[in-house]
Design a protein around this motif. Structure first.
Motif, PDB file in Angstrom:
ATOM      1  N   THR A 128      38.259  48.336  68.198  1.00 13.58           N
ATOM      2  CA  THR A 128      37.868  46.950  68.462  1.00 13.58           C
ATOM      3  C   THR A 128      38.332  46.399  69.812  1.00 13.58           C
ATOM      4  OG1 THR A 128      39.855  46.128  67.338  1.00 13.58           O
ATOM      5  CG2 THR A 128      37.886  46.416  65.997  1.00 13.58           C
ATOM      6  N   LEU A 129      39.444  46.881  70.339  1.00 10.15           N
ATOM      7  CA  LEU A 129      40.019  46.245  71.523  1.00 10.15           C
ATOM      8  C   LEU A 129      39.176  46.388  72.796  1.00 10.15           C
ATOM      9  CD1 LEU A 129      43.879  46.784  71.189  1.00 10.15           C
ATOM     10  CD2 LEU A 129      42.562  44.669  70.929  1.00 10.15           C
ATOM     11  N   PRO A 130      38.602  47.563  73.114  1.00 12.16           N
ATOM     12  CA  PRO A 130      37.856  47.645  74.380  1.00 12.16           C
ATOM     13  C   PRO A 130      36.751  46.593  74.496  1.00 12.16           C
ATOM     14  CG  PRO A 130      38.266  49.846  73.546  1.00 12.16           C
ATOM     15  CD  PRO A 130      38.703  48.889  72.459  1.00 12.16           C
ATOM     16  N   GLU A 131      35.957  46.415  73.449  1.00 13.44           N
ATOM     17  CA  GLU A 131      34.879  45.415  73.503  1.00 13.44           C
ATOM     18  C   GLU A 131      35.441  44.007  73.537  1.00 13.44           C
ATOM     19  OE1 GLU A 131      30.858  44.030  71.042  1.00 13.44           O
ATOM     20  OE2 GLU A 131      32.146  45.617  70.253  1.00 13.44           O
ATOM     21  N   LEU A 132      36.516  43.767  72.786  1.00 10.16           N
ATOM     22  CA  LEU A 132      37.116  42.445  72.765  1.00 10.16           C
ATOM     23  C   LEU A 132      37.693  42.084  74.135  1.00 10.16           C
ATOM     24  CD1 LEU A 132      37.928  39.908  71.261  1.00 10.16           C
ATOM     25  CD2 LEU A 132      39.903  41.131  70.332  1.00 10.16           C
ATOM     26  N   VAL A 133      38.339  43.033  74.789  1.00  8.94           N
ATOM     27  CA  VAL A 133      38.860  42.781  76.138  1.00  8.94           C
ATOM     28  C   VAL A 133      37.724  42.460  77.099  1.00  8.94           C
ATOM     29  CG1 VAL A 133      40.086  43.797  78.094  1.00  8.94           C
ATOM     30  CG2 VAL A 133      40.906  44.208  75.783  1.00  8.94           C
ATOM     31  N   SER A 134      36.643  43.230  77.039  1.00  9.67           N
ATOM     32  CA  SER A 134      35.493  42.973  77.913  1.00  9.67           C
ATOM     33  C   SER A 134      34.918  41.583  77.689  1.00  9.67           C
ATOM     34  CB  SER A 134      34.410  44.029  77.677  1.00  9.67           C
ATOM     35  OG  SER A 134      34.837  45.305  78.118  1.00  9.67           O
ATOM     36  N   ASP A 135      34.794  41.201  76.418  1.00  8.43           N
ATOM     37  CA  ASP A 135      34.223  39.889  76.110  1.00  8.43           C
ATOM     38  C   ASP A 135      35.135  38.759  76.577  1.00  8.43           C
ATOM     39  OD1 ASP A 135      31.980  41.013  75.026  1.00  8.43           O
ATOM     40  OD2 ASP A 135      32.630  40.827  72.941  1.00  8.43           O
ATOM     41  N   VAL A 136      36.445  38.923  76.413  1.00 10.97           N
ATOM     42  CA  VAL A 136      37.378  37.893  76.869  1.00 10.97           C
ATOM     43  C   VAL A 136      37.365  37.785  78.387  1.00 10.97           C
ATOM     44  CG1 VAL A 136      39.843  37.338  77.077  1.00 10.97           C
ATOM     45  CG2 VAL A 136      38.875  37.899  74.840  1.00 10.97           C
ATOM     46  N   GLU A 137      37.380  38.929  79.069  1.00  9.64           N
ATOM     47  CA  GLU A 137      37.339  38.907  80.527  1.00  9.64           C
ATOM     48  C   GLU A 137      36.063  38.225  81.024  1.00  9.64           C
ATOM     49  OE1 GLU A 137      39.318  40.340  83.205  1.00  9.64           O
ATOM     50  OE2 GLU A 137      40.894  40.143  81.693  1.00  9.64           O
ATOM     51  N   HIS A 138      34.963  38.528  80.369  1.00  8.17           N
ATOM     52  CA  HIS A 138      33.675  37.932  80.772  1.00  8.17           C
ATOM     53  C   HIS A 138      33.680  36.427  80.510  1.00  8.17           C
ATOM     54  CE1 HIS A 138      29.515  37.712  81.806  1.00  8.17           C
ATOM     55  NE2 HIS A 138      29.117  37.404  80.578  1.00  8.17           N
ATOM     56  N   ALA A 139      34.224  36.021  79.363  1.00  5.46           N
ATOM     57  CA  ALA A 139      34.297  34.593  79.049  1.00  5.46           C
ATOM     58  C   ALA A 139      35.209  33.862  80.030  1.00  5.46           C
ATOM     59  CB  ALA A 139      34.792  34.407  77.618  1.00  5.46           C
ATOM     60  N   LEU A 140      36.283  34.511  80.461  1.00  6.41           N
ATOM     61  CA  LEU A 140      37.181  33.907  81.442  1.00  6.41           C
ATOM     62  C   LEU A 140      36.468  33.659  82.766  1.00  6.41           C
ATOM     63  CD1 LEU A 140      40.601  35.762  80.970  1.00  6.41           C
ATOM     64  CD2 LEU A 140      40.171  33.308  80.726  1.00  6.41           C
ATOM     65  N   ARG A 141      35.685  34.645  83.216  1.00  6.93           N
ATOM     66  CA  ARG A 141      34.959  34.472  84.482  1.00  6.93           C
ATOM     67  C   ARG A 141      34.012  33.285  84.393  1.00  6.93           C
ATOM     68  NH1 ARG A 141      34.840  40.258  84.348  1.00  6.93           N
ATOM     69  NH2 ARG A 141      32.794  40.231  83.340  1.00  6.93           N
ATOM     70  N   ALA A 142      33.319  33.164  83.252  1.00  9.06           N
ATOM     71  CA  ALA A 142      32.375  32.057  83.091  1.00  9.06           C
ATOM     72  C   ALA A 142      33.115  30.717  82.981  1.00  9.06           C
ATOM     73  CB  ALA A 142      31.512  32.292  81.854  1.00  9.06           C
ATOM     74  N   ALA A 143      34.228  30.696  82.256  1.00  4.85           N
ATOM     75  CA  ALA A 143      34.955  29.445  82.057  1.00  4.85           C
ATOM     76  C   ALA A 143      35.563  28.929  83.356  1.00  4.85           C
ATOM     77  CB  ALA A 143      36.050  29.645  81.005  1.00  4.85           C
ATOM     78  N   ARG A 144      36.003  29.830  84.221  1.00  8.05           N
ATOM     79  CA  ARG A 144      36.656  29.406  85.463  1.00  8.05           C
ATOM     80  C   ARG A 144      35.676  28.737  86.421  1.00  8.05           C
ATOM     81  NH1 ARG A 144      40.197  34.531  85.056  1.00  8.05           N
ATOM     82  NH2 ARG A 144      42.247  33.658  84.569  1.00  8.05           N
ATOM     83  N   THR A 145      34.394  29.032  86.275  1.00  8.86           N
ATOM     84  CA  THR A 145      33.392  28.399  87.133  1.00  8.86           C
ATOM     85  C   THR A 145      32.652  27.283  86.412  1.00  8.86           C
ATOM     86  OG1 THR A 145      31.740  30.062  86.490  1.00  8.86           O
ATOM     87  CG2 THR A 145      33.059  30.521  88.453  1.00  8.86           C
ATOM     88  N   GLY A 146      33.002  27.046  85.147  1.00  6.86           N
ATOM     89  CA  GLY A 146      32.323  26.005  84.374  1.00  6.86           C
ATOM     90  C   GLY A 146      32.960  24.642  84.584  1.00  6.86           C
ATOM     91  N   SER A 147      32.335  23.644  84.019  1.00  3.18           N
ATOM     92  CA  SER A 147      32.802  22.258  84.191  1.00  3.18           C
ATOM     93  C   SER A 147      33.502  21.704  82.961  1.00  3.18           C
ATOM     94  CB  SER A 147      31.613  21.350  84.537  1.00  3.18           C
ATOM     95  OG  SER A 147      30.623  21.410  83.517  1.00  3.18           O
TER      96      SER A 147
END
Length: 400
Positions: A128-147
């Motif tokens: 479970t961890l590899p996909e979960l890490v990828s999803d969290v990293e991706h969500a972080l990138r989106a959140a840092r540029t969001g409003s």
């Protein structure tokens, strides 16, 4: 004149895989013809375009700049390597919709629950961890540029909790280097979220990385500095007590690893134990499992490591692991008891304890280096009536 044929074009083409060239170009903001020229080595992309391409292809920029041949399509390597790839930037395309903070929170909490309670936690984490890490990293990138500041903070909190779990998993799978990276990511996410509890938890995790890296003095110093900051942090009193106590235990371990038994005992009694009296075992604040039973486990460990085996077993008789919410702590208790019996050269009692540990946490027993050494010692010392059982246990663990 055409540009020299750099490796970047071929690597972009490789990572694009079966995705349409015009689709990738449109998402990056360039024309399909320009992307085609880049891939054929006729154009050299600017750094902003290179960065945008890397994000869209789900790879770190370094993967496009390397002078080594791109990897084969087949996935090779251990689960730890897959986690490392996700940590280093390999993941979903930038245009993929990120997983919501609420879903991430539930998945991270489920992963933590499995890690602390499941007898096959290593297999579950590997799946479970590899996909979960990828999803969290991706969500972080989106959140840092969001409003949305609230969504950003929620994602950062989930990320901090996940990175702390990764620290524990990677340390126990022998990847102390990646464990240090995960602990650093946890600290950065907690600071960005301005979350005092998670900042203290991240420091606790970093302390355990230093202990695993055989730097007990540095771990002790870090833990004591962090405990001072916790004393003035904005958090509920029970959280303050729990994190102060957990950090004090890191300092206790640092002193014990340096064979400063008196100092370890004094800090345990005067600093960690008072904090534990204010924290029930069932709270599990910061996933540290800090509480009165954890204090007793550390006291047992100190006496065993100091060679005071009779005192250690006396303390073990008084410990009730029932209140613990962590199977890992129960396993640690059993392993300490088995080690005490081994130090007394009681191979039969050590074997009986080890067989009990195999019943509740077979993966931990097979992976733990200390447990493996104990089993081999029992195999050498056991009398004929127990030798066969000990050998069969060694075979099941992959030792012989």
């Amino acid at each position: 004149m055409a540009a020299a044929n750099p490796p970047v074009g071929g690597r972009i083409r490789h990572y694009r895989g079966g995705r349409r060239q015009d689709a990738v170009a449109g998402l990056v903001g360039i024309s399909p013809d320009y992307l085609s020229q880049i891939e054929r080595g006729l154009k050299v992309p600017s750094l902003p375009i290179l960065y945008a391409l890397a994000q869209e292809l789900g790879v770190p920029v370094a993967a496009l700049l390397s002078d080594q041949p791109p990897p084969e399509e087949k996935v090779v390597g251990s689960p730890e390597a897959a986690v490392g790839r996700a940590l280093l930037g390999h993941g979903p395309a930038y245009s993929t919709a990120p997983v919501t903070a609420g879903v991430l929170r539930r998945r991270v909490e489920a992963a933590w629950h499995s890690w602390q309670t499941s007898g096959d936690r290593f297999s579950t984490a590997a799946a479970t961890l590899p996909e979960l890490v990828s999803d969290v990293e991706h969500a972080l990138r989106a959140a840092r540029t969001g409003s949305d500041a609230g969504d950003r903070r929620a994602v950062l909190r989930a990320a901090a909790d996940l990175y702390c779990l990764l620290r524990s998993y990677l340390r126990r799978t022998g990847r102390v280097d990646l464990a240090a990276l995960a602990a650093d990511r946890a600290m950065r996410a907690a600071e960005d979220a301005d979350d005092p509890l998670r900042m203290a938890t991240a420091q606790w995790n970093l302390g355990h990385v230093l202990l695993a890296a055989n730097q007990p003095a540095e771990a002790e110093e870090l833990a004591l500095r962090a405990a001072e900051r916790v004393a003035s942090a904005r958090m509920p009193e029970v959280e303050r007590k729990a994190m102060d106590g957990a950090l004090q235990l890191v300092a206790v371990l640092g002193a014990a690893r340096r064979r400063r038994w008196a100092q370890a005992r004094e800090r345990l009694v005067q600093h960690a134990a008072p904090a534990a009296r204010a924290v029930p075992d069932v709270t599990n604040i910061g996933w540290t499992v800090f509480g009165p039973t954890n204090i007793a486990l550390h006291a047992l460990s100190i006496e065993r490591e100091a060679g005071e085996t009779c005192e250690a077993l006396h303390r073990a008789d008084a410990i009730d692991t029932g209140p613990l919410v962590s199977l890992e702590r129960e396993f640690t208790f059993g392993l300490e008891v088995a080690a005490c019996h081994s130090q007394r050269r009681d191979a039969a009692a050590a074997l009986l304890t080890l067989l009990g540990l195999e019943a509740i946490a077979p993966e931990d027993l097979a992976r733990n280096p200390f447990a493996r050494r104990l089993v081999l010692t029992v195999v050498r010392r056991a009398r004929a009536t127990h030798a066969r059982q000990a050998e069969q246990l060694a075979v099941r663990m992959g030792l012989v």
